[in-house]
Write an enzyme that holds these catalytic residues in place. Structure first.
Site, short mmCIF file in Angstrom:
data_model
loop_
_atom_site.label_atom_id
_atom_site.label_comp_id
_atom_site.label_asym_id
_atom_site.label_seq_id
_atom_site.Cartn_x
_atom_site.Cartn_y
_atom_site.Cartn_z
N ASP A 213 0.83 -1.12 -0.06
CA ASP A 213 -0.07 0.03 0.05
C ASP A 213 0.70 1.23 -0.13
OD1 ASP A 213 -3.19 0.74 0.56
OD2 ASP A 213 -2.00 2.15 1.53
N TYR B 168 -3.24 10.81 0.40
CA TYR B 168 -4.42 10.72 -0.71
C TYR B 168 -4.60 12.03 -1.24
CZ TYR B 168 -5.35 5.93 0.68
OH TYR B 168 -5.49 4.57 0.82
N HIS C 243 -4.27 -7.84 -0.54
CA HIS C 243 -3.67 -6.54 -0.25
C HIS C 243 -2.94 -6.56 0.98
CE1 HIS C 243 -3.25 -2.31 -0.89
NE2 HIS C 243 -3.52 -2.04 0.29
#
Length: 381
Positions: free
Chosen positions: A178, A304, A359
């Site tokens: 990630d 983000y 993930h």
């Protein structure tokens, strides 16, 4: 730079407050159709919240984390938290181990012993690492109210300084998933002399549809990417455009926080629709609880925001040339084919097709990921 030992001890008053808030949860109604079709299942969330309130043992998970040596160091204007676990072997190599969102250092409790003491699990002690696993700046125990926010570029600079300036390590290995994979990629790109190589289980490649005539593999990737961008990136737009607004809800409601994060554990893990098939419920709640007790959910959104509002540094125009290893887990979100990945990562020396996992690889498949990390770095140390 000075570092101070750290032990996590959440106050009893915070535990009592959490239970009170969970008891007062106001659940939404259930939309018609499949219970997960439009987000988190209400029945699942109700059961998870009840378990969190009545059966989850935070102190046991806290003690498990405190079983590893932890420290804080003042870097880049914050107190950065990290685990520093010595390896057991003739020449342990330093490994910077990096989590992402919505993860934390709780991801690593099962994999760290396999990396630091491989002989204990039937491995070769010459493969031992000394593991340095920070809470990313703005995440968990590397957060305090009012501190500055960190983009991915800022995170990479901070943890690089942890290794080189605070710990005095001239060369090291890096592994991440990630945002941890993005951080590893940036460190390899920006500070290539500091690393022997990077290993990732998520590849940061452009999201544009591949051009020209496509192979079957490239078509599959293009279709998966289009679906991902259309159906699975709403959280990125919210967290990347209005991070402060959603932080109100998730900082005030533990049930809301659990629903927001648990949906990602279900969607992104190799679980056949039941998160606990891949990740133990107590470990998942330990991760969620750390976000709750630290109050760091809002600041954890900042990579983000940075991705949408700063020039993105990882691309074929500025490729990563250090030795790279990739563990391709079957349920990872949007896996590009090697032909596309090699335009950004130009020195892929190991591409391993993993049998199971998604993930959250360090939590889902700690044994397989540890063995893959050891195999990749063995000739590079």
């Amino acid at each position: 730079m000075a570092q101070s030992p750290f032990t996590l001890n959440v106050p009893d008053t915070a535990l009592a407050d959490l239970k009170t808030r969970l008891a007062l949860t106001r659940f939404p109604d259930t939309a018609p159709g499949d219970p997960w079709a439009f987000g988190t299942s209400v029945d699942y969330a109700r059961d998870l919240v009840g378990y969190w309130k009545d059966r989850f043992d935070w102190r046991a998970e806290e003690a498990a984390l405190n079983g590893f040596p932890q420290f804080k160091a003042h870097l880049h204007g914050i107190d950065l938290h990290y685990l520093h676990v010595p390896g057991v072997g003739p020449n342990p190599y330093p490994l910077l181990l990096l989590h992402g969102w919505p993860g934390s250092v709780f991801e690593f409790l099962d994999i760290i012993p396999r990396l630091t003491d491989p002989a204990r699990f039937g491995g070769d002690p010459r493969d031992a690492f000394t593991v340095i696993a920070p809470s990313l700046p703005g995440y968990g125990l590397s957060f305090s109210p009012g501190q500055k926010r960190f983009t991915l570029q800022d995170i990479a600079a901070c943890v690089h300084d942890l290794m080189t300036r605070t710990l005095g390590i001239g060369k090291f290995a890096v592994q991440g998933g990630d945002w941890g994979a993005g951080t590893a990629s940036l460190i390899g790109n920006t500070y290539p002399a500091s690393v022997c190589g990077i290993h990732v289980n998520l590849l940061f490649v452009p999201r544009d549809r591949p051009e020209g005539e496509l192979s079957d593999e490239a078509k599959r990737y293009a279709d998966e990417l289009a679906h991902w961008l259309r159906e699975e990136t709403g959280y990125q737009q919210i967290q990347g455009t209005k991070p402060q607004t959603v932080a109100f809800a998730l900082t005030d409601s533990p049930a809301g926080l659990a629903a927001w994060i648990a949906e990602k554990f279900r969607s992104w893990s190799d679980c056949d629709g039941i998160p606990e098939n891949a990740i133990a419920r107590d470990r998942m709640l330990a991760n969620i609880s750390l976000y709750w007790f630290s109050g760091a959910i809002g600041s954890s959104f900042w990579p983000y925001y940075g991705r949408l509002h700063t020039a993105w540094p990882i691309s074929p125009a500025n490729p990563i040339t250090v030795p790279t290893g990739y563990a391709a887990f079957p349920k990872e979100i949007v896996r590009p084919p090697r032909s596309i990945a090699e335009k950004t990562y130009t020195n892929i020396q190991r591409w391993a097709e993993m049998k199971k996992g998604g993930h959250f690889a360090a939590m889902e498949q700690p044994e397989a990921l540890a063995e893959e990390i050891q195999a990749f770095f063995r000739p590079l140390r």
